[in-house]
Design an enzyme around this catalytic site. Sequence first.
Site, PDB file in Angstrom:
ATOM      1  N   LYS A 122      -0.658  10.531   0.853  1.00 20.06           N
ATOM      2  CA  LYS A 122       0.240  10.006  -0.183  1.00 20.06           C
ATOM      3  C   LYS A 122      -0.153  10.507  -1.573  1.00 20.06           C
ATOM      4  O   LYS A 122       0.684  11.033  -2.310  1.00 20.06           O
ATOM      5  CB  LYS A 122       0.227   8.465  -0.166  1.00 20.06           C
ATOM      6  CG  LYS A 122       0.771   7.855   1.113  1.00 20.06           C
ATOM      7  CD  LYS A 122       0.672   6.355   1.118  1.00 20.06           C
ATOM      8  CE  LYS A 122      -0.738   5.814   1.086  1.00 20.06           C
ATOM      9  NZ  LYS A 122      -1.556   6.111   2.266  1.00 20.06           N
ATOM     10  N   ASP A 134      -1.931   4.089  -4.687  1.00 20.91           N
ATOM     11  CA  ASP A 134      -2.677   3.195  -3.808  1.00 20.91           C
ATOM     12  C   ASP A 134      -1.988   1.844  -3.620  1.00 20.91           C
ATOM     13  O   ASP A 134      -1.805   1.404  -2.508  1.00 20.91           O
ATOM     14  CB  ASP A 134      -4.119   2.999  -4.283  1.00 20.91           C
ATOM     15  CG  ASP A 134      -4.941   2.255  -3.244  1.00 20.91           C
ATOM     16  OD1 ASP A 134      -4.887   2.661  -2.064  1.00 20.91           O
ATOM     17  OD2 ASP A 134      -5.610   1.268  -3.588  1.00 20.91           O
ATOM     18  N   HIS A 148       0.876  -1.172   0.000  1.00 17.11           N
ATOM     19  CA  HIS A 148       0.000   0.000   0.000  1.00 17.11           C
ATOM     20  C   HIS A 148       0.910   1.218   0.000  1.00 17.11           C
ATOM     21  O   HIS A 148       1.733   1.391   0.891  1.00 17.11           O
ATOM     22  CB  HIS A 148      -0.891  -0.018   1.247  1.00 17.11           C
ATOM     23  CG  HIS A 148      -1.793   1.151   1.353  1.00 17.11           C
ATOM     24  ND1 HIS A 148      -2.912   1.295   0.575  1.00 17.11           N
ATOM     25  CD2 HIS A 148      -1.734   2.251   2.126  1.00 17.11           C
ATOM     26  CE1 HIS A 148      -3.510   2.427   0.875  1.00 17.11           C
ATOM     27  NE2 HIS A 148      -2.811   3.034   1.824  1.00 17.11           N
ATOM     28  N   ARG A 177      13.829  16.950  14.510  1.00 16.84           N
ATOM     29  CA  ARG A 177      14.376  18.177  13.933  1.00 16.84           C
ATOM     30  C   ARG A 177      15.711  17.918  13.230  1.00 16.84           C
ATOM     31  O   ARG A 177      15.977  18.441  12.148  1.00 16.84           O
ATOM     32  CB  ARG A 177      14.553  19.204  15.046  1.00 16.84           C
ATOM     33  CG  ARG A 177      14.919  20.548  14.532  1.00 16.84           C
ATOM     34  CD  ARG A 177      14.762  21.594  15.603  1.00 16.84           C
ATOM     35  NE  ARG A 177      15.352  22.830  15.126  1.00 16.84           N
ATOM     36  CZ  ARG A 177      16.057  23.639  15.856  1.00 16.84           C
ATOM     37  NH1 ARG A 177      16.239  23.377  17.129  1.00 16.84           N
ATOM     38  NH2 ARG A 177      16.557  24.731  15.342  1.00 16.84           N
TER      39      ARG A 177
END
Length: 159
Positions: free
Chosen positions: A39, A57, A18, A112
């Site tokens: 996505k 997908d 996926h 970060r």
Amino acid sequence: MTPGDQRLTLSSMTHQIHGTCVTLSGVGVLLRGPSGRGKSDLALRLIDQGAALVADDRVNLEVTHGVLTAQAPAALAGMIEVRGMGIVRMAAIAQTTIGLVIDLVEEETVERMPEPMVCHLLEIELPLIHLVAQAASATARVRLAVGAVQQPASLVAVS
């Protein structure tokens, strides 16, 4: 197990996952994350800026001669989900070599100053970054990451 820890066995040299895949500046970029994480939307923004769609997908992964390649399942080739519009047909390339994996995550989980990360797909080690798809700078960060894959010296180590 997080997507970055995902390991597939050598006995399975092809696998469907996926995700969404684009190619940008000759580098295949695999976008992973749960449904609704952004996505397809991030891929659409990258495509609007010159990337090419490979798969949306579902992505078929295959190792050929030690290289991880991606392509769309035949039933989904040339299609992308555009939220609020549905499934849209668009030009796509048949296959790309994966050079970068991006896990789409929640903002609070993005470090970060992260140490370099890798993931393993079909026993192939690939650079991995975590990214918030909805960030205004998301496409710029993907481009920087692709540049770093192409020229690793472009990343500056901070100690």
